[in-house]
Scaffold this motif. Structure first.
Motif, mmCIF file in Angstrom:
data_model
loop_
_atom_site.group_PDB
_atom_site.id
_atom_site.type_symbol
_atom_site.label_atom_id
_atom_site.label_comp_id
_atom_site.label_asym_id
_atom_site.label_seq_id
_atom_site.Cartn_x
_atom_site.Cartn_y
_atom_site.Cartn_z
ATOM 1 N N GLN A 361 -96.628 -9.812 117.388
ATOM 2 C CA GLN A 361 -95.538 -10.767 117.159
ATOM 3 C C GLN A 361 -94.788 -10.424 115.871
ATOM 4 O O GLN A 361 -93.550 -10.495 115.823
ATOM 5 C CB GLN A 361 -96.102 -12.189 117.086
ATOM 6 N N GLU A 362 -95.539 -10.035 114.848
ATOM 7 C CA GLU A 362 -94.910 -9.631 113.591
ATOM 8 C C GLU A 362 -94.064 -8.381 113.810
ATOM 9 O O GLU A 362 -92.958 -8.253 113.276
ATOM 10 C CB GLU A 362 -96.001 -9.366 112.544
ATOM 11 N N LEU A 365 -90.705 -9.242 115.384
ATOM 12 C CA LEU A 365 -89.754 -9.820 114.432
ATOM 13 C C LEU A 365 -89.120 -8.727 113.573
ATOM 14 O O LEU A 365 -87.893 -8.702 113.368
ATOM 15 C CB LEU A 365 -90.462 -10.850 113.554
ATOM 16 N N ARG A 368 -86.595 -6.689 115.624
ATOM 17 C CA ARG A 368 -85.311 -7.352 115.859
ATOM 18 C C ARG A 368 -84.383 -7.187 114.668
ATOM 19 O O ARG A 368 -83.188 -6.908 114.822
ATOM 20 C CB ARG A 368 -85.536 -8.831 116.138
ATOM 21 N N GLN A 369 -84.935 -7.376 113.484
ATOM 22 C CA GLN A 369 -84.106 -7.295 112.276
ATOM 23 C C GLN A 369 -83.533 -5.888 112.090
ATOM 24 O O GLN A 369 -82.337 -5.717 111.801
ATOM 25 C CB GLN A 369 -84.938 -7.703 111.061
ATOM 26 N N TYR A 541 -87.027 -12.208 123.631
ATOM 27 C CA TYR A 541 -86.132 -11.417 122.787
ATOM 28 C C TYR A 541 -85.087 -10.736 123.667
ATOM 29 O O TYR A 541 -85.315 -9.682 124.241
ATOM 30 C CB TYR A 541 -86.935 -10.379 122.006
#
Length: 605
Positions: A361-362, A365, A368-369, A541
């Protein structure tokens, strides 16, 4: 322009008359051409008569087979028919002697692996095999950020100080000349089991088991094994050698249950994107059966933690299980994967599986950034034959994923690198026709890279910032002389269907006969026309989920991955209840004893 129902029906009936791919006029909403894949009616008839399969199975198989001689390995994916003689591998006899000596003297061993799924699986295979005999085994996976890829002197020194003199290096090591020379000087016995490209100089070691050596004379299909498959073949040879030496009788020991290790071989083969032909096909087909028996405590815990509530298939391994194992090496602890896959304690396994899910999950994230920044750079490079994007302190662990997405979106070789302390380091993904391993090898020879290497379709590299302009100039020159396959080749469709076909139990039976699907053996693509899309909603996502309804009222669940923020996704969200012709792949949900189709939308118009 949309294809009418009549035209689609005519094409689906007439396609057997064409010897080449038959195009469908017009472009899709994403600018792709569509074409029905070519096949031979004679081959279809041959397959039906020899193997007793349905017309649909024979037709789908005819498209995928490179020759009729390959059909046996498709319809009879049995290891006893596909397994080669392990003695064809170079240096195996030396390694067999080493293993026997270790077992007799009960010496401690280290297994050094890579930090991806294949590295974790191949390491776990060695760990589980040696621990079966009560050997003390230390798995070692280097920190990708501190130690980099492959064996290094720092890690080998640590193992040496622990009293370990026997090291098996898997999924890496072929090009590690300096650290392995140091290890040999210290008196360490090192066996390398690797499937990566071999240079003109071999590393100093007891044995280099690599079917890509120039002196290898065995079957060519062994050169298409991942490290997990190669280690399994090696262990088959080890067991045979120990049997011939009478070791099991002398020690009153049972042989290790090698067949029960095939779940790890299947996982590594799928996630390392090895072509699902010959022995790889047997590995995956039989390995999925073993996986369903839930014998590997660590793997079972990870499957449960991933939310998979049915019998795992190749899609689950590639898109759900594999990314969680990779997340350990990408984000924090590279050894989590091998420790989980070789774990025998249910409580410990559950804890590690949950940790990997959290790390995944990390990773999502972070991805995505960075993806947003990379996309901005990529848009400004539309006229280049390749993409080269980089950013200050981008997380190195997600560079390969982002490179894969860019390659898929733009159909260009894509470099994604992070800049730290005067160096650029990252990953590259290629397209057919551009051998990335060759490119990086030439760049290293010219002194442009500190390190670099990989497969034809993927690789990694490190260069000094001061040499960035020189490397870009090298790439410009390389891509002037080397052209990949045509951008956005036609999307090949296997046949036309309706939602009514998805109610037929024989349809699911046919897909199971043909499976598993994966690299070089793609999931069938089906054209379904006249589908009204309803309740289109974003989820996860950048994904979209929706219902599809045909004129007869038949409905189906549809998912469109990674398109919510693209032009096509925004168009769909602004056109509720639109009617489309779509190209779909199908995943079968087998929960509660009932099979149901989930449609994956690939393209539409």
């Amino acid at each position: 322009m949309s294809v009418s129902k009549a035209t689609v029906a005519d094409l689906s009936e007439e396609i057997s008359d064409y010897s080449t791919d038959h195009p469908i006029s017009g472009l899709s909403r994403t600018g792709r051409e569509w074409a029905f894949a070519a096949f031979s009616e004679k081959n279809v008839l041959f397959l039906r008569q020899k193997y007793g399969v349905s017309e649909r199975v024979a037709r789908l198989a005819a498209v995928r087979l490179t020759s009729l001689e390959e059909a046996d390995s498709l319809f009879f994916s049995l290891l006893r028919l596909q397994m080669p003689d392990p003695s064809v591998l170079p240096d195996v006899d030396k390694a067999y002697v080493q293993v026997l000596s270790i077992l007799k003297e009960k010496r401690p061993v280290a297994v050094w692996g890579d930090y991806d799924v294949d590295g974790a699986c191949s390491s776990a295979l060695m760990v589980r095999y040696l621990r079966w005999f009560g050997i003390e085994v230390t798995p070692y996976v280097p920190d990708r950020f501190q130690e980099g890829y492959g064996p290094n002197q720092q890690g080998l020194e640590l193992l040496f100080k622990k009293g370990i003199r026997d090291v098996f290096i898997v999924d890496c090591g072929t090009t590690s000349l300096v650290p392995l020379a140091w290890a040999v000087e210290q008196g360490m016995s090192v066996t390398v089991i690797d499937h990566h490209r071999v240079g003109p100089i071999h590393p100093s070691c007891l044995a280099l088991i690599n079917p890509k050596r120039q002196d290898y004379t065995g079957p060519l299909f062994l050169q298409q094994l991942c490290a997990g498959g190669l280690v399994f073949v090696f262990l088959v040879g080890v067991s045979r050698y120990l049997r011939e030496k009478g070791f099991f009788e002398q020690e009153a020991l049972k042989e290790p249950p090698l067949f029960s290790y095939l779940d790890l071989v299947a996982l590594s083969t799928i996630c390392d994107m090895m072509p699902l032909r010959h022995i790889n096909r047997a590995f995956v087909k039989q390995g999925l059966k073993v996986m369903r028996q839930r014998k590997n405590i660590g793997l079972t815990s990870l499957i449960d933690a991933s939310g998979i509530r049915e019998s795992p298939d190749s899609i689950h391994l590639g898109y759900t299980v594999g990314p969680r194992i990779n997340a350990g090496g990408r984000i924090r602890d590279a050894s989590l994967g091998v420790r989980l896959l070789s774990c025998e304690d249910p409580i410990e396994a559950l804890s590690m599986a949950q940790e990997l899910s959290t790390l995944n999950q990390e990773r999502q994230l972070i991805e995505r950034q960075i993806s947003e920044e990379a996309e901005v750079q990529a848009l400004s490079q539309r006229d280049r034959p390749y993409l080269f994007v980089f950013g200050e302190n981008w997380h190195e662990g997600v560079s390969g994923i982002i490179a894969s997405h860019l390659k898929g979106n733009y159909y260009k070789p894509s470099f994604v690198l992070t800049v730290k302390q005067g160096f650029l380091k990252g990953s590259v993904r290629s397209i057919p026709g551009i051998d990335m391993g060759e490119l990086l090898h030439h760049a290293c020879e010219k002194g442009l890279l500190l390190s670099g290497g990989g497969h034809p379709m993927a690789g990694g590299l490190t260069l000094e910032r001061a040499k960035l302009e020189a490397f870009i100039a090298f790439l410009d020159a390389f891509f002037q002389d080397h052209k990949g396959e045509e951008a956005h080749p036609p999307l090949l469709i296997d046949m036309a269907l309706t939602f009514e076909n998805l109610k037929d139990p024989d349809f699911f039976d046919d897909l199971e006969v043909l499976g598993p699907f994966g690299a070089d053996y793609p999931h069938p693509r089906f054209l379904i026309s006249g589908v009204r899309l309803e309740h289109i909603l974003p989820f996860g996502y950048n994904h979209l989920r929706m219902y599809g309804v045909q004129s007869n009222g038949q409905r189906a669940n549809i998912v469109y991955f990674r398109q919510a923020d693209k032009d096509i996704g925004r168009w769909l969200l602004s056109h509720p209840a639109c009617i489309i012709d779509g190209v779909f792949t199908i995943q079968t949900d087998r929960r509660w004893g009932y099979r149901r189709a989930h449609l994956m939308l690939e393209d539409l118009r």
